[in-house]
Design a protein around this motif. Structure first.
Motif, PDB file in Angstrom:
ATOM      1  N   SER A   1       0.528  -1.288   0.372  1.00 19.03           N
ATOM      2  CA  SER A   1       0.045  -0.268  -0.508  1.00 19.03           C
ATOM      3  C   SER A   1       0.769   1.476   0.327  1.00 19.03           C
ATOM      4  CB  SER A   1      -1.164   0.073   1.374  1.00 19.03           C
ATOM      5  OG  SER A   1      -0.190  -0.136   2.291  1.00 19.03           O
ATOM      6  N   ALA A   2       0.178   2.731   0.086  1.00 23.92           N
ATOM      7  CA  ALA A   2       1.116   4.346  -0.032  1.00 23.92           C
ATOM      8  C   ALA A   2       1.188   4.373   1.298  1.00 23.92           C
ATOM      9  CB  ALA A   2       0.242   4.925  -1.147  1.00 23.92           C
ATOM     10  N   PRO A   3       2.468   4.932   0.940  1.00 24.05           N
ATOM     11  CA  PRO A   3       2.980   5.490   2.499  1.00 24.05           C
ATOM     12  C   PRO A   3       2.170   5.924   2.822  1.00 24.05           C
ATOM     13  CG  PRO A   3       4.435   5.471   0.580  1.00 24.05           C
ATOM     14  CD  PRO A   3       3.545   5.067  -0.274  1.00 24.05           C
ATOM     15  N   GLY A   4       2.264   6.106   4.454  1.00 23.68           N
ATOM     16  CA  GLY A   4       0.130   7.006   5.385  1.00 23.68           C
ATOM     17  C   GLY A   4      -1.127   6.288   5.043  1.00 23.68           C
ATOM     18  N   LEU A   5      -0.635   5.340   4.487  1.00 21.84           N
ATOM     19  CA  LEU A   5      -1.931   4.857   4.124  1.00 21.84           C
ATOM     20  C   LEU A   5      -2.348   3.343   4.972  1.00 21.84           C
ATOM     21  CD1 LEU A   5      -2.740   5.364   0.617  1.00 21.84           C
ATOM     22  CD2 LEU A   5      -4.106   7.400   2.494  1.00 21.84           C
ATOM     23  N   ALA A   6      -3.142   3.756   5.382  1.00 25.65           N
ATOM     24  CA  ALA A   6      -3.504   2.014   6.305  1.00 25.65           C
ATOM     25  C   ALA A   6      -3.775   0.827   5.948  1.00 25.65           C
ATOM     26  CB  ALA A   6      -4.350   2.398   7.593  1.00 25.65           C
ATOM     27  N   ASN A   7      -2.997  -0.377   6.571  1.00 27.28           N
ATOM     28  CA  ASN A   7      -3.239  -1.075   5.880  1.00 27.28           C
ATOM     29  C   ASN A   7      -4.351  -2.266   6.086  1.00 27.28           C
ATOM     30  OD1 ASN A   7      -3.548  -3.826   4.721  1.00 27.28           O
ATOM     31  ND2 ASN A   7      -0.787  -4.138   5.399  1.00 27.28           N
ATOM     32  N   PRO A   8      -5.372  -2.524   5.515  1.00 28.07           N
ATOM     33  CA  PRO A   8      -5.834  -2.977   6.397  1.00 28.07           C
ATOM     34  C   PRO A   8      -6.200  -3.890   6.866  1.00 28.07           C
ATOM     35  CG  PRO A   8      -6.908  -2.099   4.541  1.00 28.07           C
ATOM     36  CD  PRO A   8      -5.624  -2.092   4.240  1.00 28.07           C
ATOM     37  N   GLN A   9      -5.382  -5.400   6.243  1.00 25.27           N
ATOM     38  CA  GLN A   9      -4.673  -6.549   6.037  1.00 25.27           C
ATOM     39  C   GLN A   9      -3.914  -6.895   8.359  1.00 25.27           C
ATOM     40  OE1 GLN A   9      -4.964  -5.851   3.538  1.00 25.27           O
ATOM     41  NE2 GLN A   9      -6.551  -6.628   2.627  1.00 25.27           N
ATOM     42  N   ALA A  10      -2.786  -4.995   7.754  1.00 22.19           N
ATOM     43  CA  ALA A  10      -2.578  -5.091   9.252  1.00 22.19           C
ATOM     44  C   ALA A  10      -3.447  -4.928  10.406  1.00 22.19           C
ATOM     45  CB  ALA A  10      -1.224  -4.000   8.989  1.00 22.19           C
ATOM     46  N   THR A  11      -4.446  -4.204  10.552  1.00 22.04           N
ATOM     47  CA  THR A  11      -5.068  -3.568  11.503  1.00 22.04           C
ATOM     48  C   THR A  11      -5.778  -5.299  12.018  1.00 22.04           C
ATOM     49  OG1 THR A  11      -6.581  -2.939   9.710  1.00 22.04           O
ATOM     50  CG2 THR A  11      -4.662  -1.051  11.238  1.00 22.04           C
ATOM     51  N   GLY A  12      -6.424  -5.488  10.981  1.00 21.77           N
ATOM     52  CA  GLY A  12      -7.422  -6.971  10.850  1.00 21.77           C
ATOM     53  C   GLY A  12      -8.890  -6.354  10.918  1.00 21.77           C
ATOM     54  N   ARG A  13      -9.172  -5.387  10.691  1.00 24.58           N
ATOM     55  CA  ARG A  13     -10.331  -4.809  10.724  1.00 24.58           C
ATOM     56  C   ARG A  13     -10.814  -4.174   9.314  1.00 24.58           C
ATOM     57  NH1 ARG A  13     -12.917  -1.844  14.913  1.00 24.58           N
ATOM     58  NH2 ARG A  13     -13.909  -0.753  13.368  1.00 24.58           N
ATOM     59  N   ASN A  14     -11.826  -4.627   8.844  1.00 29.61           N
ATOM     60  CA  ASN A  14     -12.052  -3.472   7.326  1.00 29.61           C
ATOM     61  C   ASN A  14     -12.317  -2.171   7.805  1.00 29.61           C
ATOM     62  OD1 ASN A  14     -13.790  -3.445   5.102  1.00 29.61           O
ATOM     63  ND2 ASN A  14     -14.851  -5.295   5.226  1.00 29.61           N
ATOM     64  N   PRO A  15     -12.187  -1.373   7.052  1.00 28.44           N
ATOM     65  CA  PRO A  15     -11.949  -0.527   6.593  1.00 28.44           C
ATOM     66  C   PRO A  15     -13.393  -0.019   6.453  1.00 28.44           C
ATOM     67  CG  PRO A  15     -10.826  -0.600   4.273  1.00 28.44           C
ATOM     68  CD  PRO A  15     -11.187  -2.319   5.718  1.00 28.44           C
ATOM     69  N   MET A  16     -14.382  -0.734   6.306  1.00 26.54           N
ATOM     70  CA  MET A  16     -16.154  -0.475   6.249  1.00 26.54           C
ATOM     71  C   MET A  16     -16.474  -0.324   7.374  1.00 26.54           C
ATOM     72  SD  MET A  16     -16.176  -0.089   2.638  1.00 26.54           S
ATOM     73  CE  MET A  16     -18.185   0.079   2.965  1.00 26.54           C
ATOM     74  N   THR A  17     -16.167  -1.128   8.264  1.00 27.31           N
ATOM     75  CA  THR A  17     -16.891  -1.092   9.595  1.00 27.31           C
ATOM     76  C   THR A  17     -16.994  -0.110  10.290  1.00 27.31           C
ATOM     77  OG1 THR A  17     -14.297  -1.548  11.140  1.00 27.31           O
ATOM     78  CG2 THR A  17     -15.768  -3.733   9.706  1.00 27.31           C
ATOM     79  N   ARG A  18     -16.221   1.484   9.263  1.00 29.47           N
ATOM     80  CA  ARG A  18     -16.141   3.052  10.615  1.00 29.47           C
ATOM     81  C   ARG A  18     -17.131   2.913   9.800  1.00 29.47           C
ATOM     82  NH1 ARG A  18     -11.011   3.352   7.881  1.00 29.47           N
ATOM     83  NH2 ARG A  18      -9.842   2.015   9.185  1.00 29.47           N
ATOM     84  N   GLN A  19     -18.509   2.684   8.625  1.00 27.84           N
ATOM     85  CA  GLN A  19     -19.634   3.375   8.753  1.00 27.84           C
ATOM     86  C   GLN A  19     -20.481   2.746   8.928  1.00 27.84           C
ATOM     87  OE1 GLN A  19     -18.913   3.705   4.524  1.00 27.84           O
ATOM     88  NE2 GLN A  19     -16.747   4.800   4.336  1.00 27.84           N
ATOM     89  N   ASP A  20     -22.064   3.339   8.919  1.00 29.35           N
ATOM     90  CA  ASP A  20     -22.809   2.142   8.777  1.00 29.35           C
ATOM     91  C   ASP A  20     -22.898   1.142   8.053  1.00 29.35           C
ATOM     92  OD1 ASP A  20     -24.280   4.525  11.172  1.00 29.35           O
ATOM     93  OD2 ASP A  20     -25.552   4.920   9.305  1.00 29.35           O
ATOM     94  N   ALA A  21     -23.397   0.040   9.034  1.00 25.45           N
ATOM     95  CA  ALA A  21     -23.688  -1.008   7.755  1.00 25.45           C
ATOM     96  C   ALA A  21     -24.426  -2.097   7.951  1.00 25.45           C
ATOM     97  CB  ALA A  21     -22.717  -1.749   7.653  1.00 25.45           C
ATOM     98  N   ASN A  22     -25.482  -3.058   7.152  1.00 23.06           N
ATOM     99  CA  ASN A  22     -26.431  -3.091   7.132  1.00 23.06           C
ATOM    100  C   ASN A  22     -26.226  -4.565   7.898  1.00 23.06           C
ATOM    101  OD1 ASN A  22     -27.763  -1.487   5.019  1.00 23.06           O
ATOM    102  ND2 ASN A  22     -27.297  -2.888   3.122  1.00 23.06           N
ATOM    103  N   THR A  23     -27.106  -4.632   8.975  1.00 19.69           N
ATOM    104  CA  THR A  23     -27.680  -5.842   9.752  1.00 19.69           C
ATOM    105  C   THR A  23     -28.622  -6.862   8.754  1.00 19.69           C
ATOM    106  OG1 THR A  23     -26.349  -4.697  11.062  1.00 19.69           O
ATOM    107  CG2 THR A  23     -28.108  -6.685  11.969  1.00 19.69           C
ATOM    108  N   LYS A  24     -28.668  -7.701   9.079  1.00 21.07           N
ATOM    109  CA  LYS A  24     -29.655  -8.868   8.547  1.00 21.07           C
ATOM    110  C   LYS A  24     -30.895  -8.990   9.973  1.00 21.07           C
ATOM    111  CE  LYS A  24     -28.776 -12.118   5.460  1.00 21.07           C
ATOM    112  NZ  LYS A  24     -28.665 -14.010   4.745  1.00 21.07           N
ATOM    113  N   ILE A  25     -31.758  -8.772   9.941  1.00 22.70           N
ATOM    114  CA  ILE A  25     -33.130  -9.690  10.440  1.00 22.70           C
ATOM    115  C   ILE A  25     -33.661 -10.256  10.349  1.00 22.70           C
ATOM    116  CG2 ILE A  25     -34.156  -8.354  12.493  1.00 22.70           C
ATOM    117  CD1 ILE A  25     -31.961  -6.600  12.266  1.00 22.70           C
ATOM    118  N   ARG A  26     -33.444 -11.817  11.161  1.00 23.76           N
ATOM    119  CA  ARG A  26     -34.299 -12.262  11.216  1.00 23.76           C
ATOM    120  C   ARG A  26     -35.683 -13.160  11.554  1.00 23.76           C
ATOM    121  NH1 ARG A  26     -30.593 -17.548   9.557  1.00 23.76           N
ATOM    122  NH2 ARG A  26     -32.643 -18.018   8.096  1.00 23.76           N
ATOM    123  N   TYR A  27     -36.462 -13.465  11.275  1.00 28.19           N
ATOM    124  CA  TYR A  27     -37.360 -14.162  11.897  1.00 28.19           C
ATOM    125  C   TYR A  27     -37.782 -15.286  12.048  1.00 28.19           C
ATOM    126  CZ  TYR A  27     -38.065  -9.225  10.736  1.00 28.19           C
ATOM    127  OH  TYR A  27     -38.138  -7.451  10.983  1.00 28.19           O
TER     128      TYR A  27
END
Length: 105
Positions: A1-27
């Motif tokens: 990755s480019a210098p100064g940018l976080a590597n998602p694999q290195a942190t173990g976190r998906n960068p998408m989890t910082r935003q609202d995300a869809n959650t499935k509700i089952r009945y």
């Protein structure tokens, strides 16, 4: 990755989890039949929420949802297939299930 940018694999976190995300509700069981659907998908804020707030959000989806989730304490609930309480935290991407109490005979 480019210098100064976080590597998602290195942190173990998906960068998408910082935003609202869809959650499935089952009945399940009569909850499913009264709603005439097996599941819904709702947005959960990046910081998470709890099951009680999800029930409030579900109330607004339809008249049937409003009746069923007016008193969510009468339902059983699970997060990621494990029993949970209404005050338990839900994170973006979790799977939530609502079902009636199981009775034995």
């Amino acid at each position: 990755s480019a210098p100064g940018l976080a590597n998602p694999q290195a942190t173990g976190r998906n960068p998408m989890t910082r935003q609202d995300a869809n959650t499935k509700i089952r009945y399940f069981a009569w909850v499913r039949s009264r709603l005439d659907r097996a599941e819904d998908t709702i947005a959960v804020p990046a910081g998470g929420t709890n099951l009680r707030d999800i029930a409030k959000q579900l109330q607004s989806l339809s008249d049937a949802h409003g009746v069923i989730f007016e008193r969510p304490e009468v339902l059983k609930v699970a997060i990621n297939k494990e029993y949970a309480d209404l005050d338990d935290a839900v994170q973006p991407g979790d799977e939530v299930a609502f079902f009636p109490p199981v009775t034995g005979g």
